[in-house]
Enzyme design. Structure first.
Site, PDB file in Angstrom:
ATOM      1  CE  LYS A  54      -3.919  -2.480   2.438  1.00 14.89           C
ATOM      2  NZ  LYS A  54      -4.774  -2.699   3.728  1.00 14.89           N
ATOM      3  CD  GLN A  98      -3.531  -4.280   6.815  1.00 16.76           C
ATOM      4  OE1 GLN A  98      -3.471  -3.046   6.068  1.00 16.76           O
ATOM      5  NE2 GLN A  98      -3.861  -5.388   6.235  1.00 16.76           N
ATOM      6  CG  ASP A 121      -9.326   0.633   5.938  1.00 15.02           C
ATOM      7  OD1 ASP A 121      -9.184   0.049   4.651  1.00 15.02           O
ATOM      8  OD2 ASP A 121      -8.058   0.887   6.538  1.00 15.02           O
TER       9      ASP A 121
HETATM   10  N1  GUN Z   1      -6.965  -6.306   6.529  1.00 18.44           N
HETATM   11  C1  GUN Z   1      -7.354  -7.030   5.312  1.00 18.44           C
HETATM   12  N2  GUN Z   1      -8.243  -6.001   4.496  1.00 18.44           N
HETATM   13  C2  GUN Z   1      -7.746  -5.012   5.012  1.00 18.44           C
HETATM   14  C3  GUN Z   1      -8.257  -3.505   4.416  1.00 18.44           C
HETATM   15  O1  GUN Z   1      -8.906  -3.448   3.432  1.00 18.44           O
HETATM   16  N3  GUN Z   1      -7.862  -2.503   5.455  1.00 18.44           N
HETATM   17  C4  GUN Z   1      -7.273  -2.680   6.604  1.00 18.44           C
HETATM   18  N4  GUN Z   1      -7.169  -1.644   7.314  1.00 18.44           N
HETATM   19  N5  GUN Z   1      -6.945  -3.813   7.185  1.00 18.44           N
HETATM   20  C5  GUN Z   1      -7.075  -4.967   6.174  1.00 18.44           C
END
Ligand code: GUN
Length: 295
Positions: A54, A98, A121
Site C-alpha cells: 500500500k 491494518q 478504510d
Molecule cells: N486487512 C485486510 N484487508 C484490510 C483492509 O482493507 N484494510 C485494513 N485496514 N486492514 C485490512
C-alpha cells in the site's frame, strides 16, 4: 466456453494513472500533497506485506505515506494516542489501521477514534452505518468491496435486478459488498458456514462474490453458466514444485470455473490490485475534503 478474464491489474493501473494525475494537479493548484498514514501493530508477515504494498503504491502515485509500526504488545492507550496524533496531523489525509489487530486490543474503539474525514478504510461505525442505510452517503466506501463493484462494472455486468450471492460475511468484505450490491438494486443472498447446500445457492447467482478464505472452494458445478465470478480470496497453498514451496490461490478453482463462468477474476491479479487502487482514491478524496473546505 471459456470465461472472459477480468484483468484487475490493468483496470487498477488505469485508476492509479488518473489518481496520479489528480494528485499532481492538486499539488500544483493548492500546494497540498495527499498523505496516508499506515498503522501496523505487530509483525504478522502478511499484514506487513500488505502495508508495504500500500505504501509503495502511494509513493508511485505521488501520495505521501507515513508508516507507524507498534510492537505486538502495544497497549490500547498507545494505539489510541497514535490515532489521536494522526487525527491532528495536517499532512495526514487518511489513516489506515491494518487489521486484524492483536486480540488484546479493542478494534471497535480504535476504529471509532479515527476522524470521520480521515477514515479511508470506511470502517468507522458512522461510515459503515451510513453504508448500511438507504439514501445515506458514507464519506468513504471500504476499499475491497468497492474494488469488487468497479471490476463488475468494468466487465459490463448488469447489477440491477441480478441475483447476487456473496460467500462470506466479514466486516471487511462480505457485509459491505452485500450492501453495495443492494444499493445497485441486485437481489442479494449472503452465505456463511451455516448455509445449507452452498453449491445450490451459488448456482442461482448471476453474480458470485467469493470472500471466505478457503482455497479453491468454489467448483465448476457451483457456478451458473455465464455468471460473473469475483474471487476475493488469497490463500497460500503448499506447492513443492515452486521455489518458495507455496503458491497463492483464490477461493475459486480458477481452472475449473473458467470453463463455466462468463467472466472471472484471477487471484492473484484480480481484486488485490483494485483494493490498493481504491485506497489511493480514498486518500485523494480525504485531501479533496480539505481542499474544498468541507473539513
Ligand atoms: N486487512 C485486510 N484487508 C484490510 C483492509 O482493507 N484494510 C485494513 N485496514 N486492514 C485490512
Amino acid at each position: 466456453m471459456s470465461a472472459t478474464i477480468i484483468d484487475g491489474k490493468a483496470i487498477a493501473a488505469k485508476v492509479r494513472e488518473q489518481i496520479a494525475a489528480d494528485v499532481e494537479k492538486m499539488q500544483a493548484e493548492h500546494g497540498i500533497v495527499p498523505g496516508l498514514a499506515a498503522v501496523l501493530v505487530g509483525e504478522d508477515p502478511a499484514s506487513a506485506q500488505y502495508v508495504r504494498m500500500k505504501r509503495k503504491a502511494c509513493e508511485k502515485a505521488g501520495i505521501a505515506s507515513f508508516g507507524h509500526t507498534l510492537p505486538v504488545d502495544a497497549s490500547q492507550e498507545e494505539v489510541e494516542a497514535l490515532v489521536k496524533q494522526l487525527n491532528d496531523d495536517p499532512k495526514v489525509h487518511g489513516i489506515l489501521v491494518q487489521l486484524p489487530l492483536p486480540k488484546h486490543l479493542d478494534e471497535e474503539k480504535i476504529l471509532s477514534m479515527i476522524s470521520l474525514h480521515k477514515d479511508i478504510d470506511g470502517f468507522h461505525p458512522i461510515n459503515i452505518g451510513r453504508l448500511a442505510m438507504k439514501g445515506r452517503e458514507p464519506l468513504f466506501i471500504p476499499c475491497t468491496p468497492h474494488g469488487v463493484i468497479v471490476l463488475l462494472e468494468e466487465a459490463g455486468a448488469k447489477l440491477s435486478g441480478a441475483e447476487a450471492v456473496v460467500l462470506g460475511r466479514s466486516n471487511i468484505v462480505g457485509l459491505p459488498a452485500a450492501m453495495l450490491l443492494i444499493h445497485r438494486d441486485a437481489t442479494v443472498t449472503v452465505c456463511h458456514s451455516r448455509t445449507k447446500d452452498l453449491p445450490a445457492v451459488c448456482r442461482k447467482a448471476d453474480i458470485l462474490v467469493a470472500a471466505v478464505g478457503r482455497a479453491e472452494m468454489v467448483k465448476a458445478d457451483w457456478v451458473k453458466p455465464g455468471a460473473y465470478v469475483i474471487d476475493v480470496g488469497s490463500n497460500q497453498v503448499e506447492d513443492p514444485s515452486s521455489d518458495k514451496g507455496y503458491r497463492w490461490v483464490g477461493d475459486v478453482d480458477f481452472e475449473e470455473v473458467k470453463e463455466v463462468a462468463g467472466a472471472l477474476t484471477p487471484s492473484p491479479g484480480g481484486v488485490g490490485p483494485m483494493t490498493i487502487a481504491m485506497l489511493l482514491k480514498n486518500t485523494l478524496r480525504g485531501a479533496e475534503l480539505v481542499v474544498s473546505g468541507r473539513v
